[in-house]
Structures are given as structure tokens and as C-alpha cells.
Design a protein around this motif. Sequence first.
Motif, PDB file in Angstrom:
ATOM      1  N   GLY A  35      41.004  48.209  36.087  1.00  0.00           N
ATOM      2  CA  GLY A  35      40.052  47.090  36.170  1.00  0.00           C
ATOM      3  C   GLY A  35      40.516  45.963  37.066  1.00  0.00           C
ATOM      4  N   THR A  79      39.152  44.373  39.553  1.00  0.00           N
ATOM      5  CA  THR A  79      38.187  43.284  39.740  1.00  0.00           C
ATOM      6  C   THR A  79      38.150  42.377  38.517  1.00  0.00           C
ATOM      7  OG1 THR A  79      36.895  44.883  40.966  1.00  0.00           O
ATOM      8  CG2 THR A  79      35.825  42.788  40.468  1.00  0.00           C
ATOM      9  N   ALA A  80      38.154  42.970  37.332  1.00  0.00           N
ATOM     10  CA  ALA A  80      38.125  42.170  36.108  1.00  0.00           C
ATOM     11  C   ALA A  80      39.386  41.316  36.004  1.00  0.00           C
ATOM     12  CB  ALA A  80      38.016  43.078  34.890  1.00  0.00           C
ATOM     13  N   ASN A  96      43.404  45.321  29.707  1.00  0.00           N
ATOM     14  CA  ASN A  96      43.508  46.034  30.977  1.00  0.00           C
ATOM     15  C   ASN A  96      44.928  46.540  31.226  1.00  0.00           C
ATOM     16  OD1 ASN A  96      40.879  46.132  31.825  1.00  0.00           O
ATOM     17  ND2 ASN A  96      40.979  44.216  32.956  1.00  0.00           N
ATOM     18  N   GLU A 130      39.691  53.633  38.374  1.00  0.00           N
ATOM     19  CA  GLU A 130      39.143  52.382  38.893  1.00  0.00           C
ATOM     20  C   GLU A 130      39.073  51.328  37.785  1.00  0.00           C
ATOM     21  OE1 GLU A 130      38.114  52.023  42.241  1.00  0.00           O
ATOM     22  OE2 GLU A 130      38.100  49.921  41.630  1.00  0.00           O
ATOM     23  N   GLY A 131      38.824  51.777  36.552  1.00  0.00           N
ATOM     24  CA  GLY A 131      38.515  50.872  35.452  1.00  0.00           C
ATOM     25  C   GLY A 131      37.335  51.470  34.730  1.00  0.00           C
ATOM     26  N   SER A 132      36.840  50.746  33.738  1.00  0.00           N
ATOM     27  CA  SER A 132      35.691  51.283  33.014  1.00  0.00           C
ATOM     28  C   SER A 132      34.802  50.132  32.602  1.00  0.00           C
ATOM     29  CB  SER A 132      36.176  52.050  31.787  1.00  0.00           C
ATOM     30  OG  SER A 132      35.172  52.052  30.807  1.00  0.00           O
ATOM     31  N   LYS A 133      33.602  50.117  33.173  1.00  0.00           N
ATOM     32  CA  LYS A 133      32.661  49.022  32.871  1.00  0.00           C
ATOM     33  C   LYS A 133      32.445  48.917  31.367  1.00  0.00           C
ATOM     34  CE  LYS A 133      31.636  46.847  36.426  1.00  0.00           C
ATOM     35  NZ  LYS A 133      31.917  47.661  37.593  1.00  0.00           N
ATOM     36  N   ALA A 134      32.211  50.066  30.730  1.00  0.00           N
ATOM     37  CA  ALA A 134      31.869  50.052  29.308  1.00  0.00           C
ATOM     38  C   ALA A 134      33.009  49.439  28.495  1.00  0.00           C
ATOM     39  CB  ALA A 134      31.577  51.464  28.834  1.00  0.00           C
ATOM     40  N   GLU A 146      35.533  47.549  29.526  1.00  0.00           N
ATOM     41  CA  GLU A 146      35.807  46.152  29.847  1.00  0.00           C
ATOM     42  C   GLU A 146      34.756  45.218  29.266  1.00  0.00           C
ATOM     43  OE1 GLU A 146      37.289  45.611  34.032  1.00  0.00           O
ATOM     44  OE2 GLU A 146      37.383  47.790  33.901  1.00  0.00           O
ATOM     45  N   VAL A 147      33.519  45.656  29.267  1.00  0.00           N
ATOM     46  CA  VAL A 147      32.477  44.838  28.643  1.00  0.00           C
ATOM     47  C   VAL A 147      32.753  44.724  27.143  1.00  0.00           C
ATOM     48  CG1 VAL A 147      30.029  44.770  28.032  1.00  0.00           C
ATOM     49  CG2 VAL A 147      30.719  45.254  30.377  1.00  0.00           C
TER      50      VAL A 147
END
Lengths: 647, 311
Positions: A306, A308-309, A359, B83-87, B89-90
Motif C-alpha cells: 500500500g 500510496t496509502a 500496512n 501492490e496493496g489491497s483496496k479492500a 486498506e479501506v
Amino acid sequence: MKLDEFFVTGDPLILGSQIAIGLTMVGLVVLITYLKKWKWLWNEWFTTVDHKKIGIMYIIAGVLMFFRGGVDGLMMKAQTSRPNMEFLDAQHYDEVFTTHGVVMILFMAMPLLIGIINVVMPLQIGARDVAFPKLNALSFWTFFVGAMLFNISFVIGGSPDAGWTSYFPLAGSEFSPDVGNNYYAIALQIAGVGTLASGINFIVTILKMRAPGMKLMKMPMFSWTTLVTSVLIVAAFPIFTVALALMTLDRIFGAHFFTVAGGGDPMLWLNLFWLWGHPEVYIVVLPAFGMFSEVIATFSRKNLFGYTAMVVSIVAIAFLSMLVWVHHFYTMGNSAAVNSVFSITTMMIAIPTGVKIFNWLFTMRKGRIKFTNAMLWALAFIPNFTIGGVTGVMLAMAAADYQYHNTLFLVAHFHYTLIPGVVFAVFAGLYYWWPKMFGFKLNEKIGKWHFWLFVIGFNLTFMPMFFVGLDGMSRRMYTYSESTGWGPLLGISAVGSLVLAAGFAALVYNIYWSFRYASRDIGGDPWDARTLEWATASPVQEYNFAITPQVTDHDEFWLMKKQGRNTIKKEDVKDIHMPSNSAIPIILSVAMGIVGFFLVFEWVTLAAIFSVLIIGGLIANSFDYDDGYHIPAKKVWETEQKWRGDL
Amino acid sequence: MKRVRSVMKLFILFVATLALTACEPLTVFDPQGPVARNLSDLIIFSIIFMAVIVVTVYILFGIIVWKYREREDNKDYEPPYEEGSKALEVTWFIIPVIIVIALTIPTVITISDVEDIPEGYEDQEPLVIHVTSADWKWIFSYPEQDIETVNYINIPANRPIHFKMTSAGTMQSFWIPSLGGQKYTMANMQTQLYLVADREGEYIGRNTNFNGEGYAHMDFEVVAESPSKFNEWVDEVKNTANELTEEKYAEILQPTVIGRETYNGTHLQWIDHAHGGSEKYIDPEAYEGHLIENKKADDDSVTDSESNEKE
């Protein structure tokens, strides 16, 4: 002023230190003269403008100050280890906790972080140096002179004794007429010049000197945190500069900004101080977050989860950090509405911080975690900092804070944020980047001793303080009666501080051992790391990169290794333009130190006379037309061949 | 193996009993009045949330570090690019937001609650006590009763007390943890605090804001007693205590550590430090050099000697 007022007298502890300081100084001068190292020191270090050497000097100064601040801490712990202890008297205890706070925040945390930033950030973005190398040297020397001026207060004139927050009216000349608090106003002002200059320098470096292809969102996380911290420095430090200037006017020139008499307003000091002071906490903690990000990614062998986060989080933290200063004085009698607003903004900081914690955890998930020393510090950070974080949320709740404020609960909380957040990070960073700086690794086995002693000692020292605080003990008390029942817990805490000190000693021994015995044959990339600084030799060549790298990703060096791009061709190597050394920064800073010293003793005429030196230095600098020099391509090629071997 | 377990069990039992018997409840969690109880409830409420967060992080941390540690058999494992995970992280954005909201509501309510007379006591006329902090003592004036005390107060239990607080010089913070939260005392200003003791008893009050050498000795005793006993005490003071004079008052304001004192009359007849004029009592020369030799905390501690006598 009589001589016996000039030197601090009458205490065997201080007399001992005076003698020790005198002997050490004489010893150092004799040693350097005997080894004929003066010229080398002057040419290679004192006048250098190389970001890596300046960074190393920052780190050395930071470690020395860590020792000094640590001894202060041990003395406090010894004094409160038992009820009615008679080790220090009230005045000495007050001086010791004041200097402990100032030294640890401003002369330990700041230089260690700025030092590591100096070494690493330009390498990480593929630059040859910072944007203004000479200004960088000035930053270091003003910081160093400020720190030294602050430290001599211990033996000459008396130390500041109004707390590191130096609250008025106490810190004013109405209630603290002795010179001690002048040292605070003047020494921090001189050091502050350097910090502000560093902030500007780093911002320009990052915005203007990134390697081609490195868009902001492709920048490694440590460089991102450096950028955001630098913006915070530029936003917050001028407030402190103004506050200290007003303090100086009050104390030395009889003004009434913060006094009780003459219509002064002490509350103005509290507001100004924390308008700087709270962002300052994040100024030190954000680069630390950046270091953890690099270390965790490298030793999990995974890219940061993450990205960007993470970037959005640090920007959010920095923004919110400017909006929470009132939480340091909920108890000032603000209206319920004001306290409610600041409770909410403060608690909101926990949200982006929480995002970062998760993260990091998920960066490690599906990774292959290697327990090197650097990684151990990053791992220990998570559970320990979480305690600091949740107690921070508790303190943020204004009404509840009425029961925590100024107690040891608060003291335990901020040590649980600053030690895991900053000190653990510095240790992680030192173990991680040590080979880049010096060409050898620190010993992993001694490092384990350092790690376990320090982490256990830290918890033993500060965990009991939460409970003593909830039992009603306020901070900064030099003594307490047996009937309070705080003795046993504070005793445990004192024992813990000894374990903590043993951990520090293990680090010092590790540096000594590794310096003498560690293998020098480690190559440029001993950790199989991911970012650009590892594409250079260890220790780094003075020109950093023979050819400016082309960047395509945040883990650029990882990609270079995968794609076999980590090599150079002879025909691409060109002459490299380098900045020349300069004596102006050190001379200018020493002049500031002299003027500062006279101001401390309120010898205004002498100060005015010696100010000519500062003005002269600035003029001399304006006429400095030195355009630097070039390293010929041939020499660059030879150096590269030597460390790469395979060219 | 069994023996080891039983020894371990014994050990845990031993530690647990030791912890339970050795620990009296911490002052903040042992409230003696409605304000402190309100705060203690809020604190415990927040601790529950915090415990959930800490446990969640620790479990995740433990599992991840253990499961993905480098072992002999996974040396060839190359971790994937993520990359990450939208779900995800939200999720860990929304949950803290909910927690913050859950904490904000009771916080805001409590903040306004503690600024006023506690619930259930509104119908009573509060007893007014002026608090003046000085270096390094607490001066309490009872304007209605026209008496003044130093370093202790007697208050009627179950009646709201309205503290009007100021300082003669440096800033202090007035705190009686058993009864409620603290607030600063500042020269040229007045802050307010409403407290009630709903049980008779003796409590410690303290300055929490560092104000120089005598700071650690700035504690005072609060005696909450029945209204009749309180009135008796007032009468006794009126009959036996010395008259407070202007000279005596100036002497009290000198930077010193002193014990308890009791006077007829209050200093409010000459000066209210909340409205300026403190500077005529401030003498910077009195603050030069070391003022206090190493001094036992017990010497002036209001707790020991006196409260023992009463028992």
C-alpha cells in the motif's frame, strides 16, 4: 560577576565532571597533536561539504548527546528509586530533567535523524549531494555549537532548570533570575538556525535533484518522509525561533511578553511553544517511520504494501500535527468546545498511524522475514509503539486527560512513542546503513545483546510509570514520601534503567568490536536491498554515482538487479563536478557560539562587538567565488572498477 | 512434564494473589466523588477499546512474524510483488474511524459535564473556596466564612464545592485525583472547578505543574466531613486562629516550603491575584541560587503525622 558565580561550585558530582571534562579536552588536544591529525581533521572533516561526512558527524554528535542525556536519565531514576532519596537535591534534579528533555529531543533525536537523512536521502534519490552543500555544513556546525553551548551550562553558570518546555512565568527572570535559562534561549536559537536550513536544503534537494524518471510517487518511502518532515520543519521551526527571540528579549532586555508583571501573557508562551513542539514530535517520528518502511521491505524481501496509502498517511499525519497543539494544555481552562475540537483532531491522528501499522504488518505477510538486527528493531517497534499509540488516544480525550495530565502516565506514554518510534528506528537505521557509511557491518551477535537488553530494559523502566501515574504521582517530583506507596514500582523502573544502560553499552562495544574486527569485504549491497543507495560502493564513493541512474520504480535497485542493469559502461562516464570544501560554515558557527556565550551572561557590549565576526563571515561568504572542482572521468572509472571488480 | 506444569500453575497462582493483595486500587480508579467517578468510567471505557486494538495488533503481529519467518526449507521462496489491497486498506481505515467516533461522543459529553455542578447536586448552593497557589504552597480562602487556610482544606461532604482558582506568580495545576480532574492556576486569571466528595474521608491534593525547587512539596490534604463537623471546625477556627495581616500574607508568599496554617480573615480584602497586582509581591532576588536543601518529603507531607493522630 564573581568567579565563584561563573563556575558552578559546591557539588562533588559537578566538581568531578568539571575535572573530567577538563582532562578529556586536554587529553583530546594532546592526542590529536601527537598523532599529527589536526590537518587531516580540518581538511577532511571540519571543512567538508560532503553530505555523507556531514551525516556521519551528525551521527557521532547524536550518539555522544545520547550518552549525556542517558546519564541525566539514570540520575533521575536513581534519585526516585526509593522514597526520600538523597542523591540529588531539588535544584539539581530540576536541572537534570530539563537538560535530559532538551538534549534527548533536540540534540539526540534530531541530529541522529538528520544525520541518517544526510547520508541516505541524496543516495536514495540518485543525487550527487544535497542542493546546497555549504549550507549543509553550516547546518551541522550551528547545531553542534548550539549543543556545546547548551552543555557547558552544566559547569559554567548553571543549567536551565525550568523544564524542557521552559514554561513561563517560571522561566522568566522574575522567578529564574540565574543565567541557566539564558542558555536555553540562546543555545536552542543557534541550533535552530541549522535545523531550519536543513529543512530548506532537503526540500530543494528532493524537489529538484531526483534522478530522471523518479516521479514523486516513485520515490522511496524514507525520502518521502524526509520531504514531509522538512516541510514540517519549515512550517514549525520559525514559530520556535520567534518564541525564543521573545524569551531572549524578556530575559535579557527586560521586555514583558510572557511575564506576570507589566501585562505579559505567559499563556502566549505555551501556545507558541506547542505550536512548534507538537509538530516537532512528528518531525522526529516521520523519518523514523520511513526507516522502518525501508528495513521491513528489505528484510521481508517484499515491496511496501500500500505505497500510496503510506504516502497519504504521512501527509495526513503532518497536516493534523499542526492542528493539535492545545492538547498539551487541555487543563488551562479552555471552553468545552475548544477542548472537544482538539480532542477530535488529536484522535484523528491515530487513524493514518493505524493504517501505517497495518500496512507494515501486511508488507511482512507472504514475505520471507530475515531476523537481522535492523529487522529486530523494526519488529520490536510495532508492539511497543502500539502501546504508546493507544495511550496517546486515551490522553487525547480531554476529560480523561484531566486525570493524566502532567503525571507519570503522560511521561510513560511519550517515552513509549519516542523510544520505539525514534530510538528503535535510529538503531534499525544504524544497523541497516552502517555498511553504507563505513564499509563494514556491525556484529550481529553483540547486536542481539544490545537489542534484548535495551528492549527489556525499556519496558521495565517505563511500564511501571503508567501505574504510578494513575496512582497520582505527578512528573518532575524529585522526592516522595514512603506513605505514597510508589516506592516499589519506581524501584523496578530504576532497575530497568540500568538494563537499558547496559543495552546502550552493548551498542558502544559493538561499534568498537566491529570497527576493529568486522570483515571489510562486504560489497556494495550486503543486505540484498531494494533502493538506489545500495547501487553504490560501501563506503560510498565521494561522487555517489558514476552515472546518474534512470529510474522506473520505487524499488529501483531491486529491478536493476533483476534486469541485470546494475552495471556501467566506460564511455558513459564523464567528468564529475564537485563542490569545494569551505571553512566559512565552521568559523561562522563558532562566532555565533561566542556571541551566544556573551549573551547568556548578558554581556551585551561584548556580544555586539563579536557580532562583527558573524557579519564579516556573511560578507566573506558573499565574495566566495569558488566554483568547485572536477573529478576526471578516468579517475571515476578507476574507482568504479576497483569496487565493482567485474568491469 | 506434569511436574513442570503444576509448578507453573502454582507460580501463576502465587503471582496472581500477590498482585491482588499488594495492589490497592490506583487512585484514579478509586473515585470518591461524582466527578472523579465520571472520569474513571470514561477512562475504563477507553481502556476496553484500546485493549481490543492492542490484542488485535499483537495477534496479527505474532501470526505474521511466525508464519513468514525465514526457515531452512523456504530459502528458495521468492515473495510475490503486492501492490496493496483496496479492500483491506479501506477496512483498517474505517474501523479506526468508528472507534474514534465511539470515543468522541462520551468524551465530548464528559468534557461539558465536568465544567459544571455534578448531576444530582444542582439544587445545593456550592461552597465557594478561592484557591491561590504560590511558591510553594496552597492558600485557600473561604470568603463566606471569612477564614483562610494554608496547605489544607476542610470541606463538607455531599455538597458541591466551587473552586475559584488563581496564582500569585508561577503557574500551578490544582489536582485532587480522588475527587476529580485538574486545572491550571494562573496569575491575572481565574479558572473554575466544581468538585463533590460523596464520602467522608481524607484525600491528597497536589500541584502537577512544575514551578521550581519546592514543587515536589506542594501537596495538601482535603478533609471531607459531615456538614455539622465542618461548621464546628469553622467556629473553632473563628475562635482560636490568628488574624491574617498584610505583613503576614506577604511573608507567606515568599518562596518557601511551609506546613499548615490557619487564619481568621482572608487576603481577598487586599488583593485578588486573578485581577492583577501580584507583581508587588514578586521579588526576583528571593529566587537566586539554591533555595531548598535536600528535604524529606515527609517533613511537610500532610498525610502522615496528622492523619495518624486522628486515628
